[in-house]
Design a protein around this motif. Structure first.
Motif, short mmCIF file in Angstrom:
data_model
loop_
_atom_site.label_atom_id
_atom_site.label_comp_id
_atom_site.label_asym_id
_atom_site.label_seq_id
_atom_site.Cartn_x
_atom_site.Cartn_y
_atom_site.Cartn_z
N ALA A 141 7.76 3.65 -1.63
CA ALA A 141 7.58 2.31 -1.08
C ALA A 141 6.11 1.93 -1.01
O ALA A 141 5.72 0.79 -1.33
CB ALA A 141 8.21 2.24 0.31
N ALA A 142 5.26 2.87 -0.59
CA ALA A 142 3.82 2.59 -0.45
C ALA A 142 3.18 2.34 -1.81
O ALA A 142 2.39 1.40 -1.97
CB ALA A 142 3.13 3.75 0.26
N VAL A 143 3.50 3.17 -2.80
CA VAL A 143 2.95 2.99 -4.15
C VAL A 143 3.38 1.63 -4.71
O VAL A 143 2.57 0.90 -5.29
CB VAL A 143 3.39 4.14 -5.08
CG1 VAL A 143 3.08 3.81 -6.54
CG2 VAL A 143 2.71 5.45 -4.68
N SER A 144 4.66 1.29 -4.54
CA SER A 144 5.17 0.01 -5.05
C SER A 144 4.44 -1.17 -4.41
O SER A 144 4.04 -2.12 -5.09
CB SER A 144 6.67 -0.11 -4.77
OG SER A 144 7.39 0.88 -5.46
N ALA A 145 4.26 -1.10 -3.08
CA ALA A 145 3.63 -2.22 -2.37
C ALA A 145 2.17 -2.38 -2.76
O ALA A 145 1.71 -3.49 -3.04
CB ALA A 145 3.75 -2.00 -0.86
N VAL A 146 1.42 -1.29 -2.78
CA VAL A 146 -0.01 -1.38 -3.12
C VAL A 146 -0.16 -1.86 -4.56
O VAL A 146 -1.03 -2.71 -4.86
CB VAL A 146 -0.70 -0.03 -2.90
CG1 VAL A 146 -2.13 -0.06 -3.48
CG2 VAL A 146 -0.75 0.31 -1.40
N ALA A 147 0.67 -1.36 -5.48
CA ALA A 147 0.59 -1.80 -6.88
C ALA A 147 0.83 -3.31 -6.99
O ALA A 147 0.11 -4.03 -7.70
CB ALA A 147 1.61 -1.04 -7.72
N ARG A 148 1.82 -3.78 -6.26
CA ARG A 148 2.15 -5.21 -6.32
C ARG A 148 0.99 -6.06 -5.83
O ARG A 148 0.59 -7.04 -6.48
CB ARG A 148 3.40 -5.48 -5.46
CG ARG A 148 3.72 -6.96 -5.32
CD ARG A 148 4.87 -7.18 -4.35
NE ARG A 148 5.04 -8.60 -4.05
CZ ARG A 148 5.89 -9.05 -3.15
NH1 ARG A 148 6.67 -8.22 -2.48
NH2 ARG A 148 6.00 -10.35 -2.92
N TYR A 149 0.43 -5.69 -4.70
CA TYR A 149 -0.61 -6.54 -4.09
C TYR A 149 -1.95 -6.39 -4.81
O TYR A 149 -2.71 -7.37 -4.85
CB TYR A 149 -0.72 -6.24 -2.60
CG TYR A 149 0.53 -6.65 -1.85
CD1 TYR A 149 1.05 -7.93 -1.98
CD2 TYR A 149 1.22 -5.76 -1.03
CE1 TYR A 149 2.20 -8.31 -1.32
CE2 TYR A 149 2.37 -6.13 -0.35
CZ TYR A 149 2.86 -7.42 -0.51
OH TYR A 149 3.99 -7.80 0.14
N VAL A 150 -2.26 -5.24 -5.37
CA VAL A 150 -3.49 -5.12 -6.19
C VAL A 150 -3.40 -6.08 -7.37
O VAL A 150 -4.36 -6.79 -7.69
CB VAL A 150 -3.69 -3.68 -6.69
CG1 VAL A 150 -4.77 -3.64 -7.76
CG2 VAL A 150 -4.11 -2.77 -5.54
N GLY A 151 -2.24 -6.11 -8.02
CA GLY A 151 -2.06 -7.03 -9.15
C GLY A 151 -2.22 -8.48 -8.74
O GLY A 151 -2.87 -9.27 -9.43
N GLU A 152 -1.63 -8.84 -7.60
CA GLU A 152 -1.73 -10.23 -7.14
C GLU A 152 -3.17 -10.60 -6.77
O GLU A 152 -3.64 -11.71 -7.10
CB GLU A 152 -0.83 -10.43 -5.92
CG GLU A 152 0.66 -10.40 -6.26
CD GLU A 152 1.53 -10.70 -5.04
OE1 GLU A 152 0.98 -11.08 -4.00
OE2 GLU A 152 2.77 -10.56 -5.16
N VAL A 153 -3.88 -9.71 -6.10
CA VAL A 153 -5.26 -9.99 -5.70
C VAL A 153 -6.15 -10.16 -6.93
O VAL A 153 -6.96 -11.11 -7.02
CB VAL A 153 -5.80 -8.89 -4.78
CG1 VAL A 153 -7.31 -9.03 -4.58
CG2 VAL A 153 -5.10 -8.96 -3.42
#
Length: 344
Positions: A328-340
């Motif tokens: 869950a943590a890897v998925s969330a950080v990956a998603r938000y790094v891409g968005e930022v």
């Protein structure tokens, strides 16, 4: 009534959960006391015997409880019905923390630091790969009449600055013309196409612009083509020490893992093989091709935006890992790094 296979998986799931939290071999009595398995101790002991015979758990010492094997962790990960969701507050905190980064380097450093803190593992993140990047904007800044600064901004947030030494002085009008020419040739193109376009530009301009165009193109081609993209950002390497017992307490095993992280090639290969945003890959112990990290597990995915993958991100740690939370943590950080990065 659950099937025998489902019941045995529930026993395996309970063993994994207890061992991850306590780091102590798990006995049948503890399973019955802690988990509502709905069966007798004798049935649990029988299920544990079957799981051990099939290679999902093992007994590290005589008269001790059982611990999961790599095969057991794999079965557990493959049958995770639901990954622990992050709360709205946790997701918002991640996004706000990453948005506070002042530039690409800062965003990536924040991402690995945050991921290491969330999972208590080593966080690894690959710099945005050049092959997937597009040129968002190029700026030409005159430093003096015979020297220019070229600023190339990628859609991944990467910014490159390069000096161009001119053979002669250049006017403000020529600077403006050069800015337009380079922008038309580069902006919106993937780097491979951009490097070809800028290389051909010298043959398409008037004589008075040829020298500044050639000199600028030479610098830009080196920037767009020849720069290495194989670079990792690491965070939380001290977590390896905290988990030293999981690697058998052997300094040699720990040294091998640290050397693999330092050399980066092994980890980059793993990240490169798992660059699909939204799809998480889990590799456990003996599934690793490289012997240096065979005592670890790696959870990784890609990060990016708008259908483009910028690079890979993940965590590396012992096989005794809280897999649902780490996924869950890897998925969330990956998603938000891409968005930022895509918003910059």
């Amino acid at each position: 009534m659950p099937s025998t296979d489902d019941r045995r998986f529930a026993v395996l799931q309970a063993i994994v959960s207890d061992y991850v939290s306590t780091h102590e071999p798990v006995g049948s009595k503890a399973l019955v006391d802690r988990h509502g398995l709905g069966v007798s101790s004798a049935t649990v002991r029988n299920d544990m015997a079957v799981l051990e015979a099939e290679g999902y758990i093992r007994q590290p010492h005589t008269s001790s409880g059982r611990v999961p094997t790599d095969k057991g962790y794999r079965q557990f990960v493959d049958r995770i019905a639901e990954v622990k969701p992050l709360s709205h507050g946790e997701r918002r905190a991640i996004m706000e923390f990453l948005e506070g980064g002042v530039d690409l380097d800062d965003v990536l450093r924040r991402a690995v630091r945050l991921l290491a803190q969330l999972t208590r593992q080593v966080a690894v993140l690959q710099y945005p790969t050049l092959t997937s990047s597009k040129v968002r904007h190029i700026e030409v800044v005159p430093l003096n009449p015979a020297r220019l600064l070229l600023v190339v901004i990628m859609d991944t947030g990467r910014v490159d600055q390069r000096l161009v030494e001119l053979g002669d002085v250049i006017s403000e009008e020529q600077v403006s013309t050069l800015r337009v020419l380079l922008g038309q040739a580069l902006e919106g193109k993937h780097l491979s196409a951009a490097s070809v376009a800028v290389a051909e530009l010298a043959n398409q301009v008037e004589h008075d612009m040829r020298d500044p165009v050639v000199r600028s193109a030479t610098v830009l081609v080196e920037t767009l083509v020849e720069r290495s993209e194989d670079r990792l950002v690491l965070g939380g390497t001290s977590n390896l020490t905290a988990n030293a017992a999981d690697f058998g307490g052997s300094p040699g095993a720990m040294l091998q893992i640290l050397e693999a992280l330092e050399e980066q090639v092994v980890v980059l290969k793993l990240l490169a093989a798992a660059q699909h945003p939204g799809m998480v890959t889990v590799r456990i112990g003996e599934e690793m091709e490289d012997e240096q990290i065979r005592a670890t597990s790696v959870i990784s995915t890609g990060y990016g935006a708008a259908g483009a993958t910028f690079g890979g991100v993940g965590v590396l740690g012992p096989t005794r890992m809280d897999y649902p939370w780490a996924i869950a943590a890897v998925s969330a950080v990956a998603r938000y790094v891409g968005e930022v990065l895509s918003a910059r």
